[in-house]
Design an enzyme around this catalytic site. Structure first.
Site: not given
Ligand SMILES: NC(=O)C[C@H](N)C(=O)O
Length: 486
Positions: A74, A149, A173
């Site tokens: 990532k 993400s 994410s």
């Molecule tokens: N970063 C994550 O684990 C994703 C979460 N959907 C966020 O936007 O914070």
């Protein structure tokens, strides 16, 4: 093919590492112009590393476990000398002078870093649509999002562009994109894996973890990246068990708790609910005892997270000032003007929204009402889990309330987007390990994810249950039909 199969083939000379890498690069060239799961592909570097490993294999050297296997990373993990952007314009020109601990460990284990994967900007999002470099598409259906993400890391494994990848999970994410893309994704216990070199989003929540085609490969990656790191004081000095040794142990007599608060949500899709409940029955057939567990504060996770995570983000992202690194606005007359303009032009709108929310929640006069209150609720959520783990070994829930949603469906509706994290966030707030694995498909043939949550440092138990489920359910035999470029 599992890593074990690949190792056998490499050792017997049936295939060379160079061939493995070349095959993945060809596939990336063919499919990724559509999917956009990679931001950078390290063609030259990967091929020359593979040649080197092939020579070592030929001379009969004893090689580390992941030798010659192409893995993706990532793009929020610092890679020395290789651009690391966090999918943000503000870091578009950032070449880290150091290597993150997890990528260093993977490289030392012989893995070949084939490229850096696309993501939501600064890991803020659930669809990989907030990337400054265009969205990633879901290989099961290119009109759908891959989740986020870590959407690039999930989609690249699902489409067979690499054999495994690393992602990061702050509120879901890793698990949510794993669920949307039909692969295995795991968030380890807070403190199990080093974050040195992970570009910080919300430091009390962020964890690095693996994506893989199957549970044993995920266990192997976790094995390599786990452990105390002097460079990250939040890592804990607890011996790392041998995860592979316990994978095939029977789950007979194990107690698995169904979190009943998850199942009465109006937003929970019927197909998801049915598939996850029938997965619980399958585990029962394998000898586990299914118990209903109530975690009364589970559903408060989302409100709590969307105060704590933006608060921490607003502090962490203060470093992008146009001076130290990253994008700088030109022709400004003063330092203040230069910094504001750099941030205004460099950050995308979701990142700005989080910075504004976080700054507000931490401001004098509001900090007690928002940030402190959220921390108190966080403790209550953790206590629910503590009580639950007095009664059961592992908890079970859906990973996400729905399967992959359509591209563009939620991008202008942050509340709808945030709801995608409803069922993954509580494990982050409590620092617990959790895994998502494919358990079925909905009516449109989109993958459904089953989530297992464990007590702290009990990754081994999660992998064991997941592995037994995977072997019995055989969902992994379905792969996406990647003929969308034809
Ligand atoms: N970063 C994550 O684990 C994703 C979460 N959907 C966020 O936007 O914070």
């Amino acid at each position: 093919m599992t890593f074990e199969d690949l190792r056998q083939k490499l050792k017997s000379g049936e295939v060379s590492s160079k061939e493995l890498v070349q095959e993945k690069i060809n596939r990336i060239n063919e499919l990724d112009p559509t999917l956009n799961s990679f931001l950078i592909v390290n063609t030259e570097l990967a091929l020359s590393k593979a040649e080197h490993i092939d020579k070592q294999i030929a001379s009969g050297d004893h090689l580390p476990p992941l030798s010659g296997i192409p893995i993706a990373i990532k793009d929020n993990l610092c890679t020395k000398g290789i651009k690391t952007t966090c999918a943000s314009k503000i870091l578009d020109n950032f070449v880290p002078p150091y290597e993150s601990t997890v990528t260093k460990k993977l490289l030392n284990a012989g893995a070949i870093m084939i490229g850096k994967t696309n993501m939501d900007e600064f890991a803020m999002g659930s669809s990989t649509e907030t990337s400054a470099f265009g969205p990633t598409l879901n290989p099961w259906n290119i009109t759908k999002v891959p989740g986020g993400s870590s959407g690039g890391s999930a989609a690249s494994v699902a489409a067979g562009l690499c054999y495994g990848s690393l992602g990061s999970d702050t509120g879901g994410s890793i698990r949510q994109p794993a669920s949307f893309c039909g692969v295995v994704g795991m968030k380890p216990t807070y403190g199990r894996v080093s974050r040195w070199g992970l570009i910080a989003f919300a430091s009390s929540l962020d964890q690095v973890g693996p994506f893989a085609n199957n549970v044993s490969d995920a266990a192997e990656i976790l094995q390599v990246i786990s452990g105390k790191d002097e460079l990250d004081s939040t890592t804990v000095d607890i011996p790392v068990p041998n995860y592979l040794e316990t994978l095939s142990k029977s789950i007979k007599g194990m107690k698995i708790g169904l979190i009943d608060n998850c199942f009465d949500h109006e937003g929970l899709a019927t197909d998801v609910k049915e598939s996850v409940l029938s997965s619980a029955s399958l585990l029962e057939n394998l000898g586990a005892e299914i118990v209903n567990i109530s975690c009364p504060r589970f559903n408060d996770g989302i409100a709590t997270y969307y105060v704590i995570a933006p608060s921490e983000a607003s502090a962490n992202l203060a470093r992008y000032d146009g001076v130290k690194y990253g994008f700088r606005a030109e022709d400004e007359q003063s330092l203040i003007e230069m910094t504001s303009k750099s941030r205004a032009l460099g950050f995308g709108s979701e990142v700005k929204r989080r910075i504004l929310i976080g700054t507000y929640a931490l401001s004098a006069g509001y900090v007690d009402a928002y940030y402190k209150k959220a921390q108190q609720v966080r403790t209550l959520i953790r206590r629910d889990f503590d009580d639950a783990f007095k009664k059961v070994d592992v908890l079970l829930a859906p990973t996400a309330p729905t399967t992959a949603f359509g591209s563009g469906d939620n991008i202008d509706n942050p509340m709808a987007m945030y709801l995608s994290d409803l069922l993954t966030i509580p494990a982050n707030l409590a620092g617990l390990p959790a895994i998502s694995l494919p358990c079925g498909f909905d009516k449109s043939d989109l993958p459904i994810g089953l989530q297992l949550i464990g007590n702290v440092f009990e990754e081994g138990k999660l992998l064991q249950v997941a592995n037994q489920f995977e072997k019995a359910a055989e969902v992994y035999k379905n792969r996406p039909k990647t003929d969308f470029t034809l």
